[in-house]
Design a protein around this motif. Structure first.
Motif, PDB file in Angstrom:
ATOM      1  N   ILE A  45       2.807  -3.750  -3.260  1.00 13.07           N
ATOM      2  CA  ILE A  45       2.713  -2.931  -4.477  1.00 13.07           C
ATOM      3  C   ILE A  45       3.968  -3.098  -5.327  1.00 13.07           C
ATOM      4  N   ILE A  46       5.125  -3.059  -4.678  1.00  9.47           N
ATOM      5  CA  ILE A  46       6.396  -3.195  -5.399  1.00  9.47           C
ATOM      6  C   ILE A  46       6.473  -4.537  -6.113  1.00  9.47           C
ATOM      7  N   ASN A  47       6.128  -5.610  -5.414  1.00  8.27           N
ATOM      8  CA  ASN A  47       6.172  -6.944  -6.024  1.00  8.27           C
ATOM      9  C   ASN A  47       5.174  -7.064  -7.175  1.00  8.27           C
ATOM     10  N   LEU A  48       4.014  -6.424  -7.010  1.00  6.40           N
ATOM     11  CA  LEU A  48       3.006  -6.464  -8.065  1.00  6.40           C
ATOM     12  C   LEU A  48       3.486  -5.712  -9.303  1.00  6.40           C
ATOM     13  N   VAL A  49       4.092  -4.547  -9.107  1.00  8.50           N
ATOM     14  CA  VAL A  49       4.608  -3.762 -10.234  1.00  8.50           C
ATOM     15  C   VAL A  49       5.711  -4.527 -10.952  1.00  8.50           C
ATOM     16  N   ILE A  50       6.595  -5.151 -10.195  1.00  7.01           N
ATOM     17  CA  ILE A  50       7.679  -5.938 -10.801  1.00  7.01           C
ATOM     18  C   ILE A  50       7.105  -7.062 -11.650  1.00  7.01           C
ATOM     19  N   ASP A  51       6.087  -7.736 -11.117  1.00  6.72           N
ATOM     20  CA  ASP A  51       5.475  -8.852 -11.845  1.00  6.72           C
ATOM     21  C   ASP A  51       4.728  -8.368 -13.084  1.00  6.72           C
ATOM     22  N   TRP A  54       6.371   0.650 -18.804  1.00  3.76           N
ATOM     23  CA  TRP A  54       5.142   0.272 -18.096  1.00  3.76           C
ATOM     24  C   TRP A  54       5.153   0.872 -16.694  1.00  3.76           C
ATOM     25  N   VAL A  55       6.277   0.750 -16.011  1.00  2.30           N
ATOM     26  CA  VAL A  55       6.399   1.299 -14.655  1.00  2.30           C
ATOM     27  C   VAL A  55       6.156   2.804 -14.672  1.00  2.30           C
ATOM     28  N   HIS A  56       6.780   3.481 -15.626  1.00  2.00           N
ATOM     29  CA  HIS A  56       6.630   4.939 -15.726  1.00  2.00           C
ATOM     30  C   HIS A  56       5.175   5.335 -15.958  1.00  2.00           C
ATOM     31  N   LEU A  57       4.515   4.637 -16.881  1.00  3.42           N
ATOM     32  CA  LEU A  57       3.124   4.968 -17.204  1.00  3.42           C
ATOM     33  C   LEU A  57       2.205   4.741 -16.008  1.00  3.42           C
ATOM     34  N   VAL A  58       2.428   3.646 -15.291  1.00  9.05           N
ATOM     35  CA  VAL A  58       1.575   3.328 -14.144  1.00  9.05           C
ATOM     36  C   VAL A  58       1.783   4.331 -13.013  1.00  9.05           C
ATOM     37  N   LEU A  59       3.026   4.647 -12.708  1.00  7.64           N
ATOM     38  CA  LEU A  59       3.300   5.605 -11.632  1.00  7.64           C
ATOM     39  C   LEU A  59       2.771   6.993 -11.989  1.00  7.64           C
ATOM     40  N   ARG A  60       2.881   7.358 -13.247  1.00  3.27           N
ATOM     41  CA  ARG A  60       2.345   8.657 -13.663  1.00  3.27           C
ATOM     42  C   ARG A  60       0.827   8.678 -13.547  1.00  3.27           C
ATOM     43  N   ARG A  61       0.212   7.550 -13.886  1.00  3.49           N
ATOM     44  CA  ARG A  61      -1.245   7.455 -13.788  1.00  3.49           C
ATOM     45  C   ARG A  61      -1.696   7.592 -12.334  1.00  3.49           C
ATOM     46  N   ILE A  62      -0.976   6.960 -11.432  1.00  2.04           N
ATOM     47  CA  ILE A  62      -1.303   7.065 -10.006  1.00  2.04           C
ATOM     48  C   ILE A  62      -1.083   8.490  -9.515  1.00  2.04           C
ATOM     49  N   HIS A  63       0.015   9.086  -9.952  1.00  2.00           N
ATOM     50  CA  HIS A  63       0.321  10.460  -9.537  1.00  2.00           C
ATOM     51  C   HIS A  63      -0.770  11.430 -10.007  1.00  2.00           C
ATOM     52  N   ASN A  64      -1.210  11.274 -11.252  1.00  3.16           N
ATOM     53  CA  ASN A  64      -2.234  12.177 -11.788  1.00  3.16           C
ATOM     54  C   ASN A  64      -3.588  11.992 -11.105  1.00  3.16           C
ATOM     55  N   GLY A  65      -3.825  10.794 -10.552  1.00  2.00           N
ATOM     56  CA  GLY A  65      -5.107  10.545  -9.894  1.00  2.00           C
ATOM     57  C   GLY A  65      -5.034  10.573  -8.384  1.00  2.00           C
ATOM     58  N   SER A 102      -5.759   5.845  -0.090  1.00  2.00           N
ATOM     59  CA  SER A 102      -4.969   4.894   0.688  1.00  2.00           C
ATOM     60  C   SER A 102      -4.077   4.072  -0.227  1.00  2.00           C
ATOM     61  N   LEU A 103      -3.087   3.422   0.384  1.00  2.00           N
ATOM     62  CA  LEU A 103      -2.218   2.527  -0.374  1.00  2.00           C
ATOM     63  C   LEU A 103      -2.989   1.302  -0.862  1.00  2.00           C
ATOM     64  N   ASP A 104      -4.012   0.914  -0.110  1.00  3.00           N
ATOM     65  CA  ASP A 104      -4.868  -0.192  -0.561  1.00  3.00           C
ATOM     66  C   ASP A 104      -5.513   0.144  -1.902  1.00  3.00           C
ATOM     67  N   GLU A 105      -5.911   1.400  -2.063  1.00  3.81           N
ATOM     68  CA  GLU A 105      -6.518   1.834  -3.317  1.00  3.81           C
ATOM     69  C   GLU A 105      -5.497   1.817  -4.448  1.00  3.81           C
ATOM     70  N   VAL A 106      -4.262   2.212  -4.152  1.00  8.04           N
ATOM     71  CA  VAL A 106      -3.185   2.141  -5.149  1.00  8.04           C
ATOM     72  C   VAL A 106      -3.006   0.698  -5.612  1.00  8.04           C
ATOM     73  N   LEU A 107      -2.996  -0.217  -4.655  1.00  5.61           N
ATOM     74  CA  LEU A 107      -2.828  -1.636  -4.965  1.00  5.61           C
ATOM     75  C   LEU A 107      -3.964  -2.142  -5.842  1.00  5.61           C
ATOM     76  N   ARG A 108      -5.193  -1.779  -5.506  1.00  7.68           N
ATOM     77  CA  ARG A 108      -6.353  -2.238  -6.276  1.00  7.68           C
ATOM     78  C   ARG A 108      -6.305  -1.717  -7.709  1.00  7.68           C
ATOM     79  N   ARG A 109      -5.874  -0.480  -7.878  1.00  6.58           N
ATOM     80  CA  ARG A 109      -5.819   0.100  -9.224  1.00  6.58           C
ATOM     81  C   ARG A 109      -4.765  -0.591 -10.092  1.00  6.58           C
TER      82      ARG A 109
END
Length: 265
Positions: free
Chosen positions: A192-198, A206-217, A223-230
């Motif tokens: 997940i970390i490598n994907l976010v960096i890329d 971008w990082v802030h928006l994505v993490l906030r989106r995950i937090h809100n959902g 699972s972490l697999d679901e976080v990765l897929r999103r």
């Protein structure tokens, strides 16, 4: 870019190049008006700064360009006139100049070709002029400066900070399967970390928006697999952030219009 301009180390390095260098700067912003992002206003900004710093420079230029006596408003200047006076002002200063330009990719679309030509002219003015620019990747700019100018990517400088931010977020992010397989979770966290960096391309927004989106959902993420897929489904940083910036600008304009209507009543 502002931090770079204000940092004392920048001034120190420039002083190794020349005594008492003149710094000119202009920042373009995608959420600004079309006029603010125009070639005309960039030239106005760059011309105003040496005129403000050069004693007697206005008098010298007035003698050289008779049309200056007939210009009482900025909109009366043509871009050709602005370029002519700017180049002459730079020559008359008799000092070396460093120009900082931020957000080159955000210049108004109608002026892009002309703006790229202007950048090329600045580069050819070396060694009297140094140029430091910031831009998202663009083919025309790569063609102009890519082979001859040193450069670095934002994501190469922010990689460690983004990695720490995402890891801290995932550590505090409670999921139903956390702790079931610690080794697997750690491997997915790294992915997940490598994907976010890329995907972020070094853009912290971008990082802030994505993490906030995950937090809100988080209630629908099991699972972490679901976080990765999103995250895999999201566009890369420059696209996502630009879209968010435009949406935010529209929202602000709508809010202002509504407030005006309210006040008019």
């Amino acid at each position: 870019m502002k931090l770079l301009v204000r940092d004392e180390r920048t001034r120190h390095e420039l002083s190794n190049w020349t005594d008492d260098p003149i710094i000119l700067l202009h920042f373009l912003w995608i959420s600004g008006t079309k006029d603010q992002r125009s070639m005309h206003k960039v030239l106005c900004s760059l011309l105003y700064q040496p005129l403000e710093q050069g004693d007697g420079l206005v008098d010298q230029l007035t003698l050289q360009f008779s049309f200056l006596d007939h210009r009482s408003h900025v909109d009366e200047w043509s871009k050709t006139e602005l370029r002519q006076v700017l180049w002459e002002a730079i020559r008359n200063l008799d000092k070396r100049i460093c120009i900082f330009l931020n957000g080159l990719d955000e210049v108004d679309g109608e002026d892009r070709v002309e703006f790229h030509r202007f950048i090329k002219d600045l580069l050819q003015a070396q060694p009297e002029i140094k140029l430091c620019v910031a831009s998202r990747p663009e083919v025309p700019l790569e063609r102009i400066a890519g082979r001859v100018c040193p450069k670095f990517r934002l994501q190469d400088l922010t990689r460690i900070d983004i990695s720490m931010a995402v890891r801290d977020f995932l550590r505090d992010f409670s999921l139903s399967d956390t702790g079931i397989n610690a080794n697997k979770n750690e491997a997915i966290c790294d992915e997940i970390i490598n994907l976010v960096i890329d995907r972020s391309e070094g853009v912290f927004l971008w990082v802030h928006l994505v993490l906030r989106r995950i937090h809100n959902g988080r209630e629908t993420i099991g699972s972490l697999d679901e976080v990765l897929r999103r995250i895999e489904k999201l566009p890369k940083g420059v696209i996502c952030t630009t879209r968010h910036g435009k949406d935010a600008a529209k929202m602000r304009k709508t809010t202002v219009r509504r407030r005006r209507i309210t006040f008019s009543w």
